[in-house]
Scaffold this motif. Structure first.
Motif, mmCIF file in Angstrom:
data_model
loop_
_atom_site.group_PDB
_atom_site.id
_atom_site.type_symbol
_atom_site.label_atom_id
_atom_site.label_comp_id
_atom_site.label_asym_id
_atom_site.label_seq_id
_atom_site.Cartn_x
_atom_site.Cartn_y
_atom_site.Cartn_z
ATOM 1 N N ARG A 262 0.826 -1.212 0.000
ATOM 2 C CA ARG A 262 0.000 0.000 0.000
ATOM 3 C C ARG A 262 0.855 1.255 0.000
ATOM 4 O O ARG A 262 0.627 2.186 -0.785
ATOM 5 C CB ARG A 262 -0.904 0.005 1.244
ATOM 6 N N LEU A 263 1.832 1.273 0.901
ATOM 7 C CA LEU A 263 2.664 2.465 1.019
ATOM 8 C C LEU A 263 3.520 2.666 -0.221
ATOM 9 O O LEU A 263 3.698 3.792 -0.698
ATOM 10 C CB LEU A 263 3.539 2.352 2.271
ATOM 11 N N TRP A 264 4.063 1.589 -0.773
ATOM 12 C CA TRP A 264 4.932 1.670 -1.946
ATOM 13 C C TRP A 264 4.149 2.206 -3.146
ATOM 14 O O TRP A 264 4.599 3.115 -3.853
ATOM 15 C CB TRP A 264 5.519 0.290 -2.252
ATOM 16 N N ALA A 265 2.964 1.638 -3.394
ATOM 17 C CA ALA A 265 2.147 2.076 -4.530
ATOM 18 C C ALA A 265 1.689 3.525 -4.344
ATOM 19 O O ALA A 265 1.742 4.340 -5.284
ATOM 20 C CB ALA A 265 0.936 1.161 -4.692
ATOM 21 N N THR A 266 1.244 3.846 -3.143
ATOM 22 C CA THR A 266 0.777 5.206 -2.868
ATOM 23 C C THR A 266 1.896 6.219 -3.000
ATOM 24 O O THR A 266 1.714 7.300 -3.580
ATOM 25 C CB THR A 266 0.158 5.272 -1.461
ATOM 26 N N ALA A 267 3.079 5.868 -2.483
ATOM 27 C CA ALA A 267 4.223 6.783 -2.553
ATOM 28 C C ALA A 267 4.605 7.091 -3.994
ATOM 29 O O ALA A 267 4.765 8.261 -4.378
ATOM 30 C CB ALA A 267 5.412 6.177 -1.806
ATOM 31 N N LEU A 268 4.759 6.058 -4.816
ATOM 32 C CA LEU A 268 5.196 6.260 -6.198
ATOM 33 C C LEU A 268 4.140 6.956 -7.043
ATOM 34 O O LEU A 268 4.466 7.760 -7.921
ATOM 35 C CB LEU A 268 5.561 4.920 -6.827
ATOM 36 N N ALA A 269 2.873 6.684 -6.791
ATOM 37 C CA ALA A 269 1.804 7.290 -7.586
ATOM 38 C C ALA A 269 1.701 8.790 -7.331
ATOM 39 O O ALA A 269 1.385 9.573 -8.244
ATOM 40 C CB ALA A 269 0.474 6.604 -7.298
ATOM 41 N N GLY A 270 1.939 9.214 -6.100
ATOM 42 C CA GLY A 270 1.903 10.636 -5.780
ATOM 43 C C GLY A 270 0.536 11.271 -5.938
ATOM 44 O O GLY A 270 0.442 12.479 -6.206
ATOM 45 N N LEU A 271 -0.536 10.513 -5.759
ATOM 46 C CA LEU A 271 -1.886 11.018 -5.987
ATOM 47 C C LEU A 271 -2.592 11.469 -4.716
ATOM 48 O O LEU A 271 -3.476 12.318 -4.759
ATOM 49 C CB LEU A 271 -2.740 9.935 -6.674
ATOM 50 N N VAL A 272 -2.234 10.888 -3.580
ATOM 51 C CA VAL A 272 -2.965 11.150 -2.337
ATOM 52 C C VAL A 272 -2.468 12.423 -1.664
ATOM 53 O O VAL A 272 -1.262 12.598 -1.439
ATOM 54 C CB VAL A 272 -2.831 9.959 -1.364
ATOM 55 N N ASP A 273 -3.394 13.306 -1.339
ATOM 56 C CA ASP A 273 -3.081 14.524 -0.583
ATOM 57 C C ASP A 273 -4.356 14.971 0.125
ATOM 58 O O ASP A 273 -5.199 15.655 -0.454
ATOM 59 C CB ASP A 273 -2.556 15.622 -1.502
ATOM 60 N N ILE A 274 -4.514 14.546 1.375
ATOM 61 C CA ILE A 274 -5.730 14.868 2.128
ATOM 62 C C ILE A 274 -5.406 15.674 3.380
ATOM 63 O O ILE A 274 -6.189 15.711 4.325
ATOM 64 C CB ILE A 274 -6.509 13.591 2.497
ATOM 65 N N GLY A 275 -4.251 16.327 3.397
ATOM 66 C CA GLY A 275 -3.878 17.116 4.559
ATOM 67 C C GLY A 275 -3.135 16.310 5.591
ATOM 68 O O GLY A 275 -1.967 16.578 5.889
ATOM 69 N N TYR A 276 -3.782 15.300 6.130
ATOM 70 C CA TYR A 276 -3.124 14.437 7.109
ATOM 71 C C TYR A 276 -2.152 13.459 6.444
ATOM 72 O O TYR A 276 -1.245 12.951 7.104
ATOM 73 C CB TYR A 276 -4.170 13.645 7.898
ATOM 74 N N VAL A 277 -2.355 13.164 5.155
ATOM 75 C CA VAL A 277 -1.490 12.251 4.407
ATOM 76 C C VAL A 277 -1.148 12.888 3.073
ATOM 77 O O VAL A 277 -2.018 13.453 2.405
ATOM 78 C CB VAL A 277 -2.179 10.885 4.150
ATOM 79 N N LYS A 278 0.128 12.775 2.690
ATOM 80 C CA LYS A 278 0.545 13.285 1.379
ATOM 81 C C LYS A 278 1.571 12.332 0.771
ATOM 82 O O LYS A 278 2.584 11.996 1.401
ATOM 83 C CB LYS A 278 1.165 14.679 1.492
#
Length: 467
Positions: A262-278
């Motif tokens: 989860r973390l690897w895919a999320t990190a490389l994609a660079g799509l998530v930015d909800i304030g508490y997580v980027k």
């Protein structure tokens, strides 16, 4: 356990200062290890209290844990109120404060293992082949329509993705779905190549392979276990990947226990930015706000050098903080909906007469998908694929081993006990890094006709610690 299996490491741990002692309260690495002892350790007992908070949080929303009693097709039967969310957030903030202690504690412990045992990065190591199906939907984007699945999949707060040799090759749930293959080889089943093809095309017109779960027919063939032939009831899920030079392979993806993928895919994609997580494109940043006893904290999970036992465990710790961050975001959004008067918690649902469908999510240990065919309002074919078959599958028809076998074979042994007292702790750690539930079923053959069966119980270690 370290005291019993690695005495020299234990002696070193007693004199090694913990770099983040001010954050978690334990001065030496040995103090951390002692605090983690089941039932007798201070930190272990603290986690029992925290686990109660999280179960209460779940029960507030869905009635009970496990097997929620208010969940049914179309939504939940929970009535949203200000009091409900206040009770939830109160417990959540206790958990957020606890995570400010947990992450640095585990970082100190894992970093010590690398330093004290050179070469330990090879324990549980395998080629980086990770699968994540995404989690935590954005309700402003998600409509659960297959035709828009690419869009709402990429809007998830955990980005779906397939990692091949450390590179992100797709974040498209449609692509992920269509390239799933179920192979046999070492499983106690017969092939279904001559059986009915339930789905020839998906709703977008893409061809569907006969070995896709939509077309799977389960044909059990019980037989004697043969490690050179058939030896398990687990099939072999694979992901069909066409390489850069047109090299097509059936890859044995693993979930890494869930969080590392989860973390690897999320990190490389660079799509998530909800304030508490980027997601930054090379890491994931998590912001934990000020709590009763601790100031605000920012953690950053960095893409590791290896996919191995320690990094799977480290990711599990960081994802606890990640989940707390997403919970804060979702609770805030839910309160806005409540104050605006939008309090509906379900949508009326009717089973269609004819349909195909699929669902993608992350269970605790990793990927979970469902593949369904409906005819005349009834289930004609249905196959779920939870984390266990992805992680615990055997060698397939091409001879490719599953993740457990791949990670365990040739794993170095750092245990200092001889054959008569061998506990297999390094093998246990490798398997447990994928799935904390599975080491109770690990059997080891030590030669000379002796079979050692190690079975762990919830109270393992208590008797030794009380002597």
């Amino acid at each position: 356990m370290v005291k019993e299996t690695n005495p020299r490491v234990w002696e070193r741990a007693k004199t090694t200062e913990a770099p983040h002692a001010k954050d978690h309260g334990y001065r030496t690495i040995a103090e951390i290890m002692t605090a983690l002892n089941p039932f007798t350790g201070e930190f272990y007992r603290e986690t029992l209290v925290v686990s109660r908070w999280t179960r209460e949080m779940f029960c507030l929303m869905e009635g009970r844990h496990v097997h929620p009693s208010t969940l049914y097709p179309g939504g939940v039967g929970t009535v949203p109120t200000v009091q409900l969310f206040t009770d939830y957030i109160t417990r959540l903030m206790h958990y957020v404060e606890f995570m400010k202690k947990v992450v640095p504690l585990h970082d100190d412990l894992f970093d010590f293992f690398y330093e004290a045992l050179p070469g330990y990065e090879q324990v549980g190591f395998r080629r980086t082949l990770l699968g994540c199906w995404g989690a935590f939907q954005d309700p402003n984007v998600c409509d659960y329509d297959y035709r828009t699945m690419t869009k709402w999949g990429r809007a998830m707060y955990v980005t779906p993705g397939v990692i091949v040799d450390g590179k992100l090759v797709t974040t498209d749930l449609v692509n992920i779905n269509l390239n799933i293959r179920i192979l046999l080889g070492s499983s106690y089943y017969g092939g279904w190549e001559n059986q009915e093809t339930f789905v020839k095309q998906d709703p977008l017109g893409n061809p569907v392979d006969q070995n896709h779960p939509w077309n799977q027919t389960t044909l059990p063939k019980p037989q004697k276990r043969d490690f050179d032939g058939k030896y398990t009831w687990v099939m072999s899920p694979r992901w069909f990947h066409a390489g850069e030079a047109g090299d097509k392979k059936h890859l044995a993806l693993d979930t890494g226990g869930g969080p590392i993928a989860r973390l690897w895919a999320t990190a490389l994609a660079g799509l998530v930015d909800i304030g508490y997580v980027k997601a930054t494109g090379h890491s994931v940043k998590m912001y934990l706000p000020r709590t009763a006893l601790k100031p605000e904290v920012e953690f950053e999970w960095q893409i590791p050098k290896w996919s191995n036992a320690i990094e799977r465990d480290r990711a599990r710790t960081y994802f606890q903080a990640y989940a707390a961050c997403v919970a804060l975001h979702c609770a805030e959004q839910a309160l806005k909906e409540l104050h605006a008067g939008r309090t509906s918690t379900f949508t009326p649902f009717k089973v269609p007469d004819e349909a195909i469908g699929c669902g993608f999510h992350e269970a605790v240990r990793g990927v979970l998908s469902h593949h369904l065919v409906i005819r005349k309002g009834k289930i004609a074919n249905y196959h779920p694929y939870p984390p266990t078959p992805w992680n615990a599958n055997p060698r397939d028809v091409y001879g490719t081993p599953g993740p457990y076998e791949d990670a365990v074979q040739n794993t170095p042994i750092f245990e200092e006990n001889g054959p008569d007292k061998f506990k297999g702790i390094d093998i246990m750690r490798a398997v447990r890094s994928f799935d904390p539930c599975l080491p109770c079923g690990v059997h080891m053959y030590l030669g000379n006709g002796k079979v050692l069966e190690t079975v762990h119980t919830p109270t393992f270690g208590v008797a030794q610690n009380q002597k």
